[in-house]
Design an enzyme around this catalytic site. Structure first.
Site, PDB file in Angstrom:
ATOM      1  N   GLY A 214      49.374 127.670 -11.068  1.00  0.00           N
ATOM      2  CA  GLY A 214      50.179 127.573  -9.852  1.00  0.00           C
ATOM      3  C   GLY A 214      51.664 127.640 -10.148  1.00  0.00           C
ATOM      4  N   ASN A 215      52.453 127.528  -9.108  1.00  0.00           N
ATOM      5  CA  ASN A 215      53.910 127.476  -9.271  1.00  0.00           C
ATOM      6  C   ASN A 215      54.478 126.456  -8.294  1.00  0.00           C
ATOM      7  OD1 ASN A 215      54.887 128.884  -6.695  1.00  0.00           O
ATOM      8  ND2 ASN A 215      53.511 130.444  -7.564  1.00  0.00           N
TER       9      ASN A 215
END
Length: 243
Positions: A214-215
């Site tokens: 993810g970010n």
């Protein structure tokens, strides 16, 4: 700046004042806009009159302040509908957590909320409140909802608050409010008829039933692009996610 201010000439601005201690700052807004030829119609909530008087606004704008359903000061004799129909922009500065919540929920029990719910003109909202109130999840959610619905939100600044704390809640600089009002009058509508899909926020790519990549994207840029696109006439669909 002076050249930009000339754009205000003959514009009709509804300036809504709510019950924040920052209400006194709106006198400066009304004065500046009036000086440059705008017709400023001030609308006050009951609580705002505890912080600043009607006479100040009436003396500066040369217009009667609207603070009740029953004033009947304007042409139609139904003041909130006249404001909704004939204003070029509705500005709520300062905007309290209460008025923000009422607008989101669709309440229309005073002249400010009824003017907002009846208009199709741009709505600019400049919140001002204590930092804990601004950071409360309900306030954040309501502001996000207003932004998604096309309202122009000018987030408050960090600094010394009336409570004595330092935090985010001070009414944004008045020059920034004025600049954003001017931008609405000088806004291109080159996206009229365009359907625009914008994605914003963090993404997650599933690896397996437990792990993902993810970010930490906040989505703020995507929301700003969506807001600008709406202002330029686009039909915007915003797909957003939180981390």
């Amino acid at each position: 700046m002076k050249k930009d201010l000339d754009i205000l000439k003959n514009k009709k601005i509804a300036l809504c004042i709510t019950g924040s201690i920052a209400a006194y700052k709106s006198i400066q807004l009304a004065s500046l806009w009036t000086q440059y030829g705008a017709s400023v119609q001030v609308i006050m909530s009951e609580s705002s009159k505890e912080f600043v008087g009607k006479a100040s606004f009436e003396g500066i704008t040369h217009n009667k302040v609207i603070d009740s359903f029953w004033n009947s000061n304007l042409e139609s004799n139904i003041d909130h509908l006249d404001i909704a129909k004939n204003s070029d922009i509705i500005v709520i500065a300062p905007a309290t957590a209460n008025i923000i919540s009422k607008i989101v929920s669709g309440e229309s029990d005073d002249v400010i909320t009824t003017s907002v719910i009846a208009t199709n003109k741009p709505i600019l909202i400049a919140p001002a409140m204590d930092g804990n109130m601004y950071n409360h999840f309900s306030t954040k959610s309501n502001i996000d909802r207003l932004r998604e619905d096309g309202a122009i939100i000018l987030e408050p600044q960090e600094g010394y608050l009336a409570s004595g704390d330092i935090g985010k809640g001070r009414l944004i600089d008045l020059d920034i409010i004025t600049k954003n009002v001017i931008n609405q009058f000088d806004q291109k509508k080159d996206l009229n008829g365009k359907n625009i899909l914008i994605s914003a926020g963090g993404t997650k790519e599933i690896i397996d039933s437990v792990r993902f990549i993810g970010n930490r994207s906040s989505g703020k840029m995507g929301h700003q692009v969506a807001e600008a696109s709406v202002q330029r006439g686009g039909n915007v669909t915003l797909v957003t996610a939180s981390n």
